[in-house]
Scaffold this motif. Structure first.
Motif, PDB file in Angstrom:
ATOM      1  N   SER A 101      37.450  41.913  39.480  1.00 27.47           N
ATOM      2  CA  SER A 101      36.576  41.037  38.809  1.00 27.47           C
ATOM      3  C   SER A 101      36.837  40.530  37.566  1.00 27.47           C
ATOM      4  O   SER A 101      37.493  41.426  36.669  1.00 27.47           O
ATOM      5  CB  SER A 101      35.220  41.973  38.438  1.00 27.47           C
ATOM      6  OG  SER A 101      34.391  41.068  37.668  1.00 27.47           O
ATOM      7  N   VAL A 102      36.804  39.078  37.519  1.00 33.52           N
ATOM      8  CA  VAL A 102      36.987  38.661  36.279  1.00 33.52           C
ATOM      9  C   VAL A 102      35.836  37.900  35.871  1.00 33.52           C
ATOM     10  O   VAL A 102      35.345  37.167  36.795  1.00 33.52           O
ATOM     11  CB  VAL A 102      38.400  37.595  36.195  1.00 33.52           C
ATOM     12  CG1 VAL A 102      38.313  36.611  35.064  1.00 33.52           C
ATOM     13  CG2 VAL A 102      39.659  38.426  36.105  1.00 33.52           C
ATOM     14  N   GLU A 103      35.352  37.693  34.623  1.00 34.59           N
ATOM     15  CA  GLU A 103      34.360  36.847  34.005  1.00 34.59           C
ATOM     16  C   GLU A 103      35.351  36.065  32.747  1.00 34.59           C
ATOM     17  O   GLU A 103      35.807  36.566  32.035  1.00 34.59           O
ATOM     18  CB  GLU A 103      33.124  37.346  33.423  1.00 34.59           C
ATOM     19  CG  GLU A 103      32.494  37.703  34.727  1.00 34.59           C
ATOM     20  CD  GLU A 103      30.952  38.057  34.387  1.00 34.59           C
ATOM     21  OE1 GLU A 103      30.532  38.023  33.244  1.00 34.59           O
ATOM     22  OE2 GLU A 103      30.096  38.056  35.494  1.00 34.59           O
ATOM     23  N   THR A 104      34.827  34.556  32.751  1.00 37.20           N
ATOM     24  CA  THR A 104      35.540  33.837  31.608  1.00 37.20           C
ATOM     25  C   THR A 104      34.191  33.536  30.852  1.00 37.20           C
ATOM     26  O   THR A 104      33.163  33.339  31.624  1.00 37.20           O
ATOM     27  CB  THR A 104      36.047  32.725  32.093  1.00 37.20           C
ATOM     28  OG1 THR A 104      35.495  31.643  32.896  1.00 37.20           O
ATOM     29  CG2 THR A 104      37.409  33.184  32.861  1.00 37.20           C
ATOM     30  N   PRO A 105      34.392  32.874  29.874  1.00 36.02           N
ATOM     31  CA  PRO A 105      33.045  32.205  28.777  1.00 36.02           C
ATOM     32  C   PRO A 105      32.623  31.271  29.734  1.00 36.02           C
ATOM     33  O   PRO A 105      33.400  30.580  30.577  1.00 36.02           O
ATOM     34  CB  PRO A 105      33.865  31.967  27.562  1.00 36.02           C
ATOM     35  CG  PRO A 105      34.844  32.554  27.313  1.00 36.02           C
ATOM     36  CD  PRO A 105      35.547  33.189  28.881  1.00 36.02           C
ATOM     37  N   TYR A 161      38.226  38.276  41.954  1.00 35.34           N
ATOM     38  CA  TYR A 161      37.063  37.406  42.246  1.00 35.34           C
ATOM     39  C   TYR A 161      36.356  36.857  40.897  1.00 35.34           C
ATOM     40  O   TYR A 161      36.482  37.808  39.985  1.00 35.34           O
ATOM     41  CB  TYR A 161      36.068  38.172  43.325  1.00 35.34           C
ATOM     42  CG  TYR A 161      35.536  39.405  42.692  1.00 35.34           C
ATOM     43  CD1 TYR A 161      34.130  39.181  42.380  1.00 35.34           C
ATOM     44  CD2 TYR A 161      36.106  40.416  42.782  1.00 35.34           C
ATOM     45  CE1 TYR A 161      33.587  40.266  41.949  1.00 35.34           C
ATOM     46  CE2 TYR A 161      35.377  41.818  42.270  1.00 35.34           C
ATOM     47  CZ  TYR A 161      34.083  41.369  41.861  1.00 35.34           C
ATOM     48  OH  TYR A 161      33.341  42.804  41.380  1.00 35.34           O
ATOM     49  N   GLN A 201      30.071  33.449  39.120  1.00 37.07           N
ATOM     50  CA  GLN A 201      29.438  33.044  37.664  1.00 37.07           C
ATOM     51  C   GLN A 201      28.756  31.978  38.114  1.00 37.07           C
ATOM     52  O   GLN A 201      29.149  31.048  39.014  1.00 37.07           O
ATOM     53  CB  GLN A 201      30.481  32.878  36.645  1.00 37.07           C
ATOM     54  CG  GLN A 201      31.121  34.131  36.092  1.00 37.07           C
ATOM     55  CD  GLN A 201      31.766  33.695  34.830  1.00 37.07           C
ATOM     56  OE1 GLN A 201      33.114  33.867  35.005  1.00 37.07           O
ATOM     57  NE2 GLN A 201      31.201  33.257  33.643  1.00 37.07           N
TER      58      GLN A 201
END
Lengths: 442, 442
Positions: free
Chosen positions: B44-48, B111, B114
């Motif tokens: 998992s990746v989340e970005t601003p 993945y 968002q």
């Protein structure tokens, strides 16, 4: 590769972003928080990231923190200029309840885990984009006091499961403060609350000075206010201490009754984790009864890690119904970022895979793929290495991503599979139809 | 209740919001999608939510869809004027990889689920705020063709698990198109791709007209282009059909080789769910090989439900490394909103509780609370009714929230607990230490 000028990528101040091995931990935290909320029967709600500005501004006091949305090239439509990003989850929730009033069952118990945005100057513990985890109960006409105790119990359970360093949840009751000040003959109790709330920042002397200079309180009143603010205790005995100050009023009685109910109900929790603290007031004017504020013991000035309270009329700007509520909010990003910075949050693996199926050579690719599919169908997170390659390279890839097991498929379907445990170095035969019953669940 | 003027809450066009019983289903979908992504080893990746505008604009063609952020009262700091909300997850991911290049292990498989924002005019299937579910693999210098087949396999597994109404994932290869047009002696193959991509909207005649009028192609070239665009097939035999058109070029050979590899690798999937379709091109210029586009069979004009492809140099604006990638994206909100509107998504219960512990009278409150705690500790989502009240009222509350079991605690610890199944009406004695082994997991 293009020859164009590079746009150097850089962090944006106030907008946190994590590497995969840290995000893995954040995600585990979010899962736990959600599990506990649902364990107590709270349902999930998400609202849009934006509200119309009139909704956001209905509480009035945060206008210069609100980010508004605009188009790069506005096509003349003025409607979007009225949209702002939500700065908390309470205002959107109040709007949600008012808008969907006839479709909801009350008491309505929801949790909401979402990002919020505030155009503040970034500093330690303050972000421009951060994730809040809120629970609220809202009901028609009255909120049973059961919830005054259940909410801090839920948050207590979460903070415990997250294994945070030492913290306390401090509890107070605005009726106690207001009733006490009324009992002292003070005409504007709310003004005292607003000043007393600064005791953390300006100390008892500072508060005394302001009470005298700004509100013209008499020395006996100032002294009683400070006596009250110094009372702290881990059980309902604080009520006796307050009574000993000799002040009385009907509102004070009501507040003390509520406070002792909450402390009694929570008496089974580990001593010291929930503290009645008469100094906390929560600055926001809309709280009317029980209030909560959680802090790290070792970083008392870091800001609150959770907070909340009871309010009488949050949706009153949107609907002509009496809808009191009670809520608490966990400042996930504030807590998480602090513990990452302190080295207390240990990064996880950078891959969710439990097994890497190796592809020793092209002829074994089909069997490797079938083996990976079989493991996945049994609920094991399994990565198939993407091409035939040196085994040392494939094992290094597994090590770097924190994948514990590397699987070696045989040459044909009659052959023997083997699995290497990268943690111990042990390698042993394994049956893809049965292996892995004892490994940790994904 | 306040006397102030009401702010009437209303939906904001293009910003969807769900009632709890629908959100429950959306959440189940998101869980399944995440499970499958992780089952294949994607992290998992989340970005601003924001990027600086230079980053967002580095691909150049979406400027008037970008929402920029401003403060209601700007304090003179100009920095925030440069921030825009991301309009997809690919550009932020490319920036992320470039920024954290030295901390990642390649091939990097992530993945990202968002919300994204586009300042478009809302219409059916088009939202201003919506959730995308992306997977991408990015690597240094080369992407193994293994991923060209694995990505649609993963998306196939998800769409199957979500039990969507009939759909197909269409596959093509930009090298086949470009190589075919080159083999026909066309000097600007990209221009042909851009026109051929409109075949869905303007039909074969419309495309033929544009190829003639805008690109001055000869009738033999136009006819061959249309022949190619009409080829569809469920397996690698499409390659033979293409070869029968008699056009050759080295790039075409390369593309056909890739296309037949992908179709062969996916031959175990249910026939017709993955289709080679030579008419799809995906308008975006950055695709260079395999491209994907998923559609509902019954709503061919609704827009794609998933899409993606292979690209050579997406991070080239941010870093001087050759970082090709391949990705697919599921348009979660677009799919979900359609199926809600069509009545195909059935709302779930409006509470996650499996049990409501009733409080028949005040004397049984303590035992009710202890019973609820015991059930929760055994992993059963349990709500404690919030006050002593008529049992008919408590059961009605359970029915309205879709809580299947209502639990009646006894008068004392020696008494007998009973549980009522609200679905069948059966009521029977139950042991809180053992009951519920056969109910569905939370």
């Amino acid at each position: 590769m293009s020859d164009q000028r590079l746009v150097r990528p850089a962090p944006i101040s106030g907008f946190p972003e994590w590497l995969p091995e840290v995000r893995m931990v954040e995600q585990r935290w979010l899962d736990r928080i959600r599990d506990v909320f649902e364990r107590y029967g709270f349902c999930s709600v998400e609202t849009p990231s934006v509200e119309v500005l009139d909704v956001l501004m209905s509480k009035g006091d945060t206008s210069n923190e609100v980010y508004t949305l605009h188009r790069v090239q506005n096509d003349g439509g003025a409607s979007e200029a009225r949209l702002g990003m939500h700065f908390d989850l309470t205002v959107p929730f109040a709007r949600y309840v008012a808008q969907h009033f006839n479709s909801l069952t009350f008491p309505f118990k929801r949790y909401q885990i979402q990002r919020v945005w505030r155009g503040e100057r970034p500093q330690e513990g303050r972000f421009r984009e951060f994730t809040q985890c809120d629970i609220d109960v809202i009901n028609v006409d009255q909120i049973p006091r059961h919830f005054d105790a259940e909410l801090p119990r839920i948050i207590h359970e979460i903070l415990t499961e997250l294994e945070l360093p030492a913290w306390t949840i401090n509890i107070n009751n605005r009726k106690v403060l207001q009733g006490f000040y009324e009992g002292l003959g003070i005409s504007d109790p709310l003004a005292v609350i607003r000043i007393a709330d600064k005791i953390d920042k300006i100390g008892a002397d500072g508060v005394a000075g302001l009470l005298t200079s700004e509100l013209s309180l008499e020395p006996r009143q100032v002294s009683a206010c400070l006596d009250l603010a110094q009372i702290r205790g881990t059980d309902a005995s604080v009520v006796d201490e307050i009574r000993k100050l000799g002040v009385t009023s009907p509102l004070l009685d009501e507040g003390l009754d509520e406070l002792s109910f909450v402390m009694d109900e929570l008496s089974d929790l580990p001593s010291g984790s929930v503290v009645a603290d008469l100094s906390i007031a929560r600055g926001l004017d809309y709280y009317t009864g029980t209030v909560y504020e959680g802090k790290f013991v070792d970083w008392p000035n870091y800001g609150s890690i959770c907070s909340g309270g009871r309010y009488e009329d949050l949706a009153g700007s949107f609907i002509r119904r009496n809808l009191p509520g009670i809520g608490m909010s966990i400042g996930l990003t504030r807590i998480f970022a602090k513990l990452v910075a302190e080295g207390i949050v240990k990064p996880g693996p950078s891959s969710p895979s439990q097994v890497l199926v190796a592809v020793p050579d092209e002829t074994r690719y089909a069997l490797a793929r079938a083996t990976a599919a079989q493991l996945r169908s049994r609920g094991i997170n399994t990565e198939l290495y993407h091409q035939a390659d040196k085994l040392s390279k494939q094992m290094r890839y597994a090590s770097r991503k924190g994948i514990q097991y590397v699987w070696f498929p045989p040459f044909d379907e009659e052959g023997i599979h083997e699995v290497k445990d990268m943690a111990t170095g042990d390698q042993a035969p394994a049956d893809p139809a049965a292996w892995g019953k004892s490994i940790n669940p994904a």
